[in-house]
Write an enzyme that holds these catalytic residues in place. Structure first.
Site, PDB file in Angstrom:
ATOM      1  N   SER A 134       0.859  -1.185   0.000  1.00  0.00           N
ATOM      2  CA  SER A 134       0.000   0.000   0.000  1.00  0.00           C
ATOM      3  C   SER A 134       0.893   1.232   0.000  1.00  0.00           C
ATOM      4  O   SER A 134       1.972   1.217   0.610  1.00  0.00           O
ATOM      5  CB  SER A 134      -0.875   0.020   1.256  1.00  0.00           C
ATOM      6  OG  SER A 134      -1.519   1.268   1.379  1.00  0.00           O
ATOM      7  N   TYR A 147      -2.252  -0.693  10.462  1.00  0.00           N
ATOM      8  CA  TYR A 147      -2.253  -0.865   9.003  1.00  0.00           C
ATOM      9  C   TYR A 147      -0.945  -0.362   8.388  1.00  0.00           C
ATOM     10  O   TYR A 147      -0.256  -1.095   7.672  1.00  0.00           O
ATOM     11  CB  TYR A 147      -3.437  -0.136   8.374  1.00  0.00           C
ATOM     12  CG  TYR A 147      -3.589  -0.431   6.899  1.00  0.00           C
ATOM     13  CD1 TYR A 147      -4.111  -1.645   6.470  1.00  0.00           C
ATOM     14  CD2 TYR A 147      -3.192   0.493   5.928  1.00  0.00           C
ATOM     15  CE1 TYR A 147      -4.240  -1.934   5.119  1.00  0.00           C
ATOM     16  CE2 TYR A 147      -3.321   0.207   4.573  1.00  0.00           C
ATOM     17  CZ  TYR A 147      -3.852  -1.005   4.172  1.00  0.00           C
ATOM     18  OH  TYR A 147      -3.973  -1.296   2.833  1.00  0.00           O
TER      19      TYR A 147
HETATM   20  N1  LIG Z   1      -8.845  -0.575  -0.650  1.00  0.00           N
HETATM   21  C1  LIG Z   1      -7.801   0.223  -0.679  1.00  0.00           C
HETATM   22  O1  LIG Z   1      -7.897   1.466  -0.752  1.00  0.00           O
HETATM   23  C2  LIG Z   1      -6.407  -0.361  -0.640  1.00  0.00           C
HETATM   24  C3  LIG Z   1      -5.325   0.517  -0.790  1.00  0.00           C
HETATM   25  C4  LIG Z   1      -4.048   0.016  -0.759  1.00  0.00           C
HETATM   26  C5  LIG Z   1      -3.843  -1.333  -0.594  1.00  0.00           C
HETATM   27  N2  LIG Z   1      -4.897  -2.162  -0.445  1.00  0.00           N
HETATM   28  C6  LIG Z   1      -4.631  -3.581  -0.241  1.00  0.00           C
HETATM   29  O2  LIG Z   1      -5.267  -4.315  -1.248  1.00  0.00           O
HETATM   30  C7  LIG Z   1      -5.545  -5.638  -0.752  1.00  0.00           C
HETATM   31  C8  LIG Z   1      -7.005  -5.959  -1.027  1.00  0.00           C
HETATM   32  O3  LIG Z   1      -7.803  -5.103  -0.254  1.00  0.00           O
HETATM   33  P1  LIG Z   1      -9.293  -4.690  -0.653  1.00  0.00           P
HETATM   34  O4  LIG Z   1      -9.375  -3.235  -0.526  1.00  0.00           O
HETATM   35  O5  LIG Z   1      -9.689  -5.367  -1.901  1.00  0.00           O
HETATM   36  O6  LIG Z   1     -10.096  -5.278   0.604  1.00  0.00           O
HETATM   37  P2  LIG Z   1     -11.145  -6.467   0.739  1.00  0.00           P
HETATM   38  O7  LIG Z   1     -12.201  -6.345  -0.269  1.00  0.00           O
HETATM   39  O8  LIG Z   1     -11.526  -6.501   2.170  1.00  0.00           O
HETATM   40  O9  LIG Z   1     -10.264  -7.758   0.392  1.00  0.00           O
HETATM   41  C9  LIG Z   1      -9.344  -8.286   1.303  1.00  0.00           C
HETATM   42  C10 LIG Z   1      -9.129  -9.749   0.981  1.00  0.00           C
HETATM   43  O10 LIG Z   1      -8.290 -10.308   2.002  1.00  0.00           O
HETATM   44  C11 LIG Z   1      -8.947 -11.470   2.512  1.00  0.00           C
HETATM   45  N3  LIG Z   1      -8.609 -11.702   3.913  1.00  0.00           N
HETATM   46  C12 LIG Z   1      -8.787 -10.859   4.964  1.00  0.00           C
HETATM   47  N4  LIG Z   1      -8.443 -11.470   6.117  1.00  0.00           N
HETATM   48  C13 LIG Z   1      -8.042 -12.734   5.768  1.00  0.00           C
HETATM   49  C14 LIG Z   1      -7.595 -13.841   6.511  1.00  0.00           C
HETATM   50  N5  LIG Z   1      -7.462 -13.806   7.845  1.00  0.00           N
HETATM   51  N6  LIG Z   1      -7.273 -14.972   5.841  1.00  0.00           N
HETATM   52  C15 LIG Z   1      -7.400 -15.043   4.496  1.00  0.00           C
HETATM   53  N7  LIG Z   1      -7.813 -14.012   3.739  1.00  0.00           N
HETATM   54  C16 LIG Z   1      -8.141 -12.877   4.377  1.00  0.00           C
HETATM   55  C17 LIG Z   1     -10.433 -11.170   2.356  1.00  0.00           C
HETATM   56  O11 LIG Z   1     -11.201 -12.354   2.327  1.00  0.00           O
HETATM   57  P3  LIG Z   1     -12.052 -12.954   3.541  1.00  0.00           P
HETATM   58  O12 LIG Z   1     -12.648 -11.832   4.309  1.00  0.00           O
HETATM   59  O13 LIG Z   1     -13.031 -13.813   2.819  1.00  0.00           O
HETATM   60  O14 LIG Z   1     -11.082 -13.761   4.340  1.00  0.00           O
HETATM   61  C18 LIG Z   1     -10.432 -10.526   0.981  1.00  0.00           C
HETATM   62  O15 LIG Z   1     -10.435 -11.497  -0.023  1.00  0.00           O
HETATM   63  C19 LIG Z   1      -5.193  -5.609   0.734  1.00  0.00           C
HETATM   64  O16 LIG Z   1      -3.893  -6.130   0.925  1.00  0.00           O
HETATM   65  C20 LIG Z   1      -5.204  -4.130   1.051  1.00  0.00           C
HETATM   66  O17 LIG Z   1      -4.405  -3.815   2.168  1.00  0.00           O
HETATM   67  C21 LIG Z   1      -6.186  -1.718  -0.460  1.00  0.00           C
END
Ligand SMILES: NC(=O)c1ccc[n+]([C@@H]2O[C@H](COP(=O)([O-])OP(=O)(O)OC[C@H]3O[C@@H](n4cnc5c(N)ncnc54)[C@H](OP(=O)(O)O)[C@@H]3O)[C@@H](O)[C@H]2O)c1
Length: 241
Positions: A134, A147
């Site tokens: 991130s 985070y």
């Molecule tokens: N959204 C943003 O603005 C943003 C910005 C920068 C980076 N990111 C990064 O992008 C990635 C995806 O995030 P997103 O925004 O798409 O969020 P999201 O929709 O909540 O997706 C997160 C994923 O991680 C999985 N996950 C969470 N806890 C887990 C666990 N204990 N074991 C296995 N899987 C787990 C979730 O699946 P389950 O809940 O089904 O386990 C889901 O598939 C993350 O690494 C996040 O930090 C996001």
């Protein structure tokens, strides 16, 4: 023929948001996907929509479950670690359970998964490692207890692997997104510059995976601004704060 055709990728964090879109796009590029996350139903639904995908539910905070899933996954061409947890939190509002969960999913979970796949990649002198970090990992930002630090640790881990694995045949990639419209960012009450749709963010991830470039930060110019902040002296960054 695409660069992904017939290759097997283990996509961890595939059930929602960015990971789900990366899965859809890699499937269109004829990759074979093993999809992990905790939500079994969401993974099954996604595999039914895709052509070459298998669901492998797993909690990355459970060391035995990760080891078992890695065995079930079988031989891999690459791993994509995208699992992430986020709760906005100021230091004054410290919630130890949430902080430890963020650290466990975002960083220690990556160590668990990589510990299962990297030794094999090194032995075979081939394999692709893509870590989703991130832009929030570049500098300690406000209200980001848990985070920011976990993403900074992931960035540092990727940088070390990049040094160590140069010339080894194993590719290491670090992809650092800015804001993406997912269930994580609905928790934010502040203005999010250049907020991306998950489909657009996934296009950046998949484009990064077409190359051997180590680092991909997006979207510009927001990523430039965050990195400029990283380079500025504390005297300027903390002036009046
Ligand atoms: N959204 C943003 O603005 C943003 C910005 C920068 C980076 N990111 C990064 O992008 C990635 C995806 O995030 P997103 O925004 O798409 O969020 P999201 O929709 O909540 O997706 C997160 C994923 O991680 C999985 N996950 C969470 N806890 C887990 C666990 N204990 N074991 C296995 N899987 C787990 C979730 O699946 P389950 O809940 O089904 O386990 C889901 O598939 C993350 O690494 C996040 O930090 C996001």
């Amino acid at each position: 023929m695409t660069p992904f055709a017939g290759k097997t990728y283990w996509l961890v964090g595939a059930s929602h948001g960015l990971g789900r879109e990366v899965a859809r796009q890699l499937d269109r590029e004829e990759a074979r996907l093993i999809l992990s996350a905790r939500s079994e139903d969401a993974l099954q639904e996604l595999t039914q929509e895709l052509r070459h995908a298998t669901a492998l539910p797993m909690d990355v905070t459970d060391t035995n479950a990760v080891a078992e899933a890695a065995r079930d996954a079988g031989p891999l061409d690459g791993v994509i670690y995208n699992a992430g947890a986020y709760e906005p939190m100021r230091t004054q509002d410290w919630d130890s359970g949430s902080v430890l969960q963020m650290s466990d999913v975002n960083f220690t979970g990556a160590l668990r998964v990589l510990g299962e796949v990297v030794p094999g990649f090194v032995r075979q002198r081939r394999g692709e490692i893509t870590l989703v970090g991130s832009l929030a990992g570049y500098r300690g930002l406000p209200a980001s207890i848990g985070y920011g630090a976990s993403k900074a640790a992931l960035i540092s881990l990727a940088e070390t692997m990049r040094y160590d694995l140069k010339g080894s045949g194993v590719t290491v990639r670090l992809v650092n997104p800015g804001f993406i419209k997912t269930r994580l960012t609905v928790k934010n009450s502040f203005r999010m510059p250049q907020l991306l749709e998950p489909e657009d963010a996934a296009r950046h991830v998949v484009a990064a995976m077409r190359t051997r470039r180590f680092r991909t930060d997006f979207p510009r110019p927001f990523s430039f601004a965050i990195k400029a902040l990283h380079l500025l002296p504390d005297l300027i960054v903390y002036r009046g704060k």
